[in-house]
Design an enzyme around this catalytic site. Sequence first.
Site, PDB file in Angstrom:
ATOM      1  N   ASN A   6    -143.773 -45.877  31.850  1.00  0.00           N
ATOM      2  CA  ASN A   6    -143.799 -45.789  30.386  1.00  0.00           C
ATOM      3  C   ASN A   6    -143.820 -47.204  29.826  1.00  0.00           C
ATOM      4  OD1 ASN A   6    -143.305 -45.404  27.678  1.00  0.00           O
ATOM      5  ND2 ASN A   6    -141.192 -44.690  27.942  1.00  0.00           N
ATOM      6  N   LYS A   8    -144.105 -48.166  26.804  1.00  0.00           N
ATOM      7  CA  LYS A   8    -143.536 -48.301  25.455  1.00  0.00           C
ATOM      8  C   LYS A   8    -144.480 -49.127  24.581  1.00  0.00           C
ATOM      9  CE  LYS A   8    -139.055 -47.521  27.436  1.00  0.00           C
ATOM     10  NZ  LYS A   8    -137.617 -47.646  27.359  1.00  0.00           N
ATOM     11  N   HIS A  93    -139.178 -38.467  24.105  1.00  0.00           N
ATOM     12  CA  HIS A  93    -138.465 -39.634  24.639  1.00  0.00           C
ATOM     13  C   HIS A  93    -137.276 -39.954  23.731  1.00  0.00           C
ATOM     14  CE1 HIS A  93    -137.524 -43.734  25.774  1.00  0.00           C
ATOM     15  NE2 HIS A  93    -138.073 -43.444  26.935  1.00  0.00           N
ATOM     16  N   GLU A  95    -136.155 -42.598  22.585  1.00  0.00           N
ATOM     17  CA  GLU A  95    -136.452 -43.532  21.480  1.00  0.00           C
ATOM     18  C   GLU A  95    -137.121 -42.793  20.325  1.00  0.00           C
ATOM     19  OE1 GLU A  95    -138.461 -46.421  23.926  1.00  0.00           O
ATOM     20  OE2 GLU A  95    -136.528 -46.875  24.860  1.00  0.00           O
ATOM     21  N   GLU A 159    -133.271 -38.392  31.415  1.00  0.00           N
ATOM     22  CA  GLU A 159    -133.058 -39.805  31.115  1.00  0.00           C
ATOM     23  C   GLU A 159    -131.773 -39.969  30.316  1.00  0.00           C
ATOM     24  OE1 GLU A 159    -136.946 -42.197  31.189  1.00  0.00           O
ATOM     25  OE2 GLU A 159    -136.768 -41.338  29.203  1.00  0.00           O
ATOM     26  N   GLY A 165    -132.985 -48.910  29.631  1.00  0.00           N
ATOM     27  CA  GLY A 165    -133.111 -50.309  29.231  1.00  0.00           C
ATOM     28  C   GLY A 165    -131.807 -51.087  29.284  1.00  0.00           C
ATOM     29  N   SER A 195    -133.396 -47.357  33.830  1.00  0.00           N
ATOM     30  CA  SER A 195    -133.171 -48.550  34.652  1.00  0.00           C
ATOM     31  C   SER A 195    -133.528 -48.357  36.123  1.00  0.00           C
ATOM     32  CB  SER A 195    -131.728 -49.058  34.486  1.00  0.00           C
ATOM     33  OG  SER A 195    -131.481 -49.395  33.129  1.00  0.00           O
ATOM     34  N   GLY A 217    -139.024 -50.554  31.798  1.00  0.00           N
ATOM     35  CA  GLY A 217    -139.138 -51.997  32.003  1.00  0.00           C
ATOM     36  C   GLY A 217    -139.798 -52.403  33.318  1.00  0.00           C
TER      37      GLY A 217
END
Length: 238
Positions: A6, A8, A93, A95, A159, A165, A195, A217
């Site tokens: 992902n 982002k 997601h 976010e 998640e 993150g 992570s 990330g």
Amino acid sequence: MLIAGNWKMFKGPHEAREFAAQIRRLPERAPGVEIVVCPPFVSLGPTLQGLGAGSAIRVFAQNVHSELEGAFTGEVSPPMLLEIGVTGAVVGHSERRQLFGETDETVRRRAQGALEAGLAVIACVGETDSEREAGETERVLERQVSVLPRHDRLVIAYEPVWAIGTGRTATPDTAQEAHAFVKSLHPTRVLYGGSVKPENARTLLAQPDVDGALVGGASLDPGSFDAICLAAAEALAA
Ligand code: PGA
């Protein structure tokens, strides 16, 4: 085993095309691992170009609207994605839920519309830190999972929000416990996200109910994304 990167709001068209060209042959070195990348909307086409016709890597969007077309400013529909060669989308997601007002109901609608139109879906669920502290993890997961359609093209990503993150990965036992619970509610493949790094991928992916990973990330760097996909192949072979 499915590994999805992902991206982002990283990698514009130019960078996405170059990255895709670099990783296009990765599936040949990671047997049994389905590899997906999720670029921002404007980089979807360039990513497909960079992968070229011969790559087994699939490209998913990070979100999708439920309707085929209409007066929905700022949204992109399932057929628009399919038309350019995108075969799936992430929905719900954390976010999107925390920063952009997504609710269980909007997530349900997006998932349903995407599946009906022929896309695959990665639907994200997961509890926050305070929900876990309050002993509400199962209640939250039950609420989020119960609205999701049952479909062979739907995959769930567990998640935990506190792990996204933050470098605070769930332990393999914590992930396994949550995955087994999610599967008891909705029999489907369940990816772990939060992570995931080359250093922890192998042990997480070795858990019996961890069917892959949604990687943020660590998917932005070709070396670490490569290493996670190879770890998945190793976990599969073990
Ligand atoms: P992270 O993100 O790997 O950077 O924690 C995961 C995600 O948000 O899907």
